[in-house]
Design an enzyme around this catalytic site. Structure first.
Site, mmCIF file in Angstrom:
data_model
loop_
_atom_site.group_PDB
_atom_site.id
_atom_site.type_symbol
_atom_site.label_atom_id
_atom_site.label_comp_id
_atom_site.label_asym_id
_atom_site.label_seq_id
_atom_site.Cartn_x
_atom_site.Cartn_y
_atom_site.Cartn_z
ATOM 1 N N PRO A 110 45.301 -14.793 25.240
ATOM 2 C CA PRO A 110 46.308 -15.236 26.207
ATOM 3 C C PRO A 110 47.176 -16.346 25.660
ATOM 4 C CG PRO A 110 44.146 -16.078 26.807
ATOM 5 C CD PRO A 110 43.933 -15.112 25.674
ATOM 6 N N SER A 112 50.299 -19.409 26.720
ATOM 7 C CA SER A 112 50.334 -20.538 27.649
ATOM 8 C C SER A 112 50.715 -20.114 29.056
ATOM 9 C CB SER A 112 51.327 -21.587 27.146
ATOM 10 O OG SER A 112 52.640 -21.066 27.143
ATOM 11 N N GLU A 113 51.411 -18.985 29.206
ATOM 12 C CA GLU A 113 51.908 -18.581 30.510
ATOM 13 C C GLU A 113 51.031 -17.561 31.209
ATOM 14 O OE1 GLU A 113 55.696 -17.154 29.457
ATOM 15 O OE2 GLU A 113 56.634 -19.128 29.418
ATOM 16 N N GLY A 114 50.219 -16.837 30.489
ATOM 17 C CA GLY A 114 49.442 -15.799 31.131
ATOM 18 C C GLY A 114 48.732 -14.917 30.134
ATOM 19 N N LYS A 127 52.072 8.580 24.908
ATOM 20 C CA LYS A 127 51.108 7.495 24.650
ATOM 21 C C LYS A 127 51.737 6.372 23.830
ATOM 22 C CE LYS A 127 47.908 9.742 26.818
ATOM 23 N NZ LYS A 127 47.456 9.290 28.156
ATOM 24 N N ASP A 218 62.465 -21.855 19.277
ATOM 25 C CA ASP A 218 61.121 -21.645 18.732
ATOM 26 C C ASP A 218 61.138 -20.552 17.669
ATOM 27 O OD1 ASP A 218 58.465 -22.321 18.476
ATOM 28 O OD2 ASP A 218 57.774 -21.049 20.118
#
Length: 402
Positions: A110, A112-114, A127, A218
């Site tokens: 995960p 930092s946000e989710g 697929k 970033d």
């Protein structure tokens, strides 16, 4: 910002060490924006490629027939209005939201946000794998979705789909074979033709977003994804911000991004502009050329330590500092300037790396200490390194190399 040296001195090193973020327990660090509360997001390695997928224009609301509590809420159109208090995401919440439309193949560490998942679309017989990022509330993610929805460039990651279920927002993006950090770790230092191809794509992406009034903030190898050198995209716009009044005049947009790859002006909390991305892109170019050798030591204790490390390793001359002595760079860090080379001469750490003259010149220009004299992405693309055609042989990533 204090100008007192830290107890431990940073040295130029050959090992890459990203800043650890204790809040998210991830390998690579994030600096949180103390001004507007925006956090950046880290993607992880994408080991497979995906073909072009259709991009939807809006964030969909997913409704179920089970109960009113299961029904989704309007994003208006991309995120909440800032008045809603985001709920705490649990893995079960994220999984439930993702499974409304996608089958989960595997999970990634995960950010930092989710939560981040490798998925396939329900009912899609191909697929095709995608990346689904799930976050509660959608406040920060909504800004990223809003930015990506307006982007249309071959070297910028595409927003495939975005939807909301209850308080969880899911953002769907293509899945690539790997990030550039992993590719360099496996293959690097890279051949010159690959370096040129990848950096040209990155600079094209930066020129595009800068023209649209967006600063990425970033840019680093972990946020660049590829299937092969000629198919590279810039991703993770979680730290991106919009220029005020669509002007590139330096302003204080807050502290965001990754400590190790931030520009001097951003580290010093001085006003900055799109040129901060050029500095970071210069570090990407250097990292591709020399692999693990960086300008930084084995630990980074803060922005002051990082700036002194940059000044020392690049041998920044006093005349290379901003002409405005009221900047934080001048007030707190000019005392560490080194007069070991002529102003604006190519630093020894670049010159001794065995690069071609065109390559070392491009890196040196991108790592100009004073942003006022740092060239734009379009200017860099006009340098001989990028106007000359590279060799035709391009390496394609195969499973044997992963």
């Amino acid at each position: 910002m204090s100008s007192t040296p830290e107890a431990e001195t940073m040295e130029c090193g050959i090992s890459s060490s990203k800043v650890h973020d204790s809040k998210t327990n991830t390998t690579y660090g994030i600096i949180h924006n103390s001004i507007n509360g925006t956090d950046t997001t880290l993607f992880d390695t994408f080991p497979d490629s995906t073909d072009n997928a259709e991009v939807t224009g809006d964030v969909d609301d997913v409704k179920t027939e089970s109960s009113p509590e299961s029904q989704s809420e309007d994003l208006s159109p991309f995120g909440n209005d800032g008045n809603e208090s985001p709920e705490t995401v649990t893995d079960i919440d994220a999984v439930s939201a993702v499974r409304m439309q996608y089958n989960i193949v595997s999970s990634l560490p995960p950010g930092s946000e989710g939560y981040i998942y490798v998925c396939t679309k329900r009912g899609d017989n191909t697929k095709r794998k995608v990346i689904v990022k799930a976050v509660t509330g959608g406040k920060t993610l909504g800004s990223e979705i809003d930015i990506l929805k307006k982007m249309s460039h071959r070297s910028i990651i595409r927003l495939v789909h975005a939807y909301r279920w209850k308080s969880t927002v899911c953002m769907v993006m293509p899945k690539y074979k790997c990030d550039l950090f992993t590719y360099i770790d496996i293959m690097g230092p890279l051949p010159l033709n690959q370096i040129i191809t990848i950096e040209r794509g990155l600079l094209g992406a930066l020129a595009y977003i800068h023209e649209k009034g967006i600063i990425h903030r970033d840019v680093k190898t972990e946020n660049i994804f590829l299937d092969k050198p000629e198919n590279v995209v810039l991703g993770d716009f979680g730290a991106a911000c919009k220029l005020d009044e669509h002007t590139d005049k330096p302003k204080c947009y807050g502290w965001s991004g990754t400590l190790e790859t931030n520009s001097p002006e951003l580290l010093a909390l001085d006003p900055y502009c799109t040129k901060t991305d050029i500095w970071s892109a210069g570090l990407v170019l250097f990292e591709m050329s020399v692999k693990n050798i960086t300008f930084f030591g084995k630990q980074v204790n803060g922005s002051g330590s990082q700036l002194r490390s940059i000044i020392r390793c690049l041998q920044v001359h006093p005349l290379e500092f901003p002409q405005n002595n009221s900047t934080n760079l001048c007030k707190h860090f000019k005392q560490y300037a080194i007069q070991l080379r002529h102003p604006y001469a190519i630093p020894q750490i670049i010159r001794k790396s065995g690069m071609t003259m065109d390559l070392e010149y491009a890196i040196a220009k991108m790592l100009t200490f004073d942003q006022e004299f740092r060239p734009s992405a379009q200017d860099i693309l006009m340098l001989p390194l990028f106007t000359k055609e590279p060799a035709d042989a391009l390496y394609t990533i195969t499973a044997a190399h992963m």
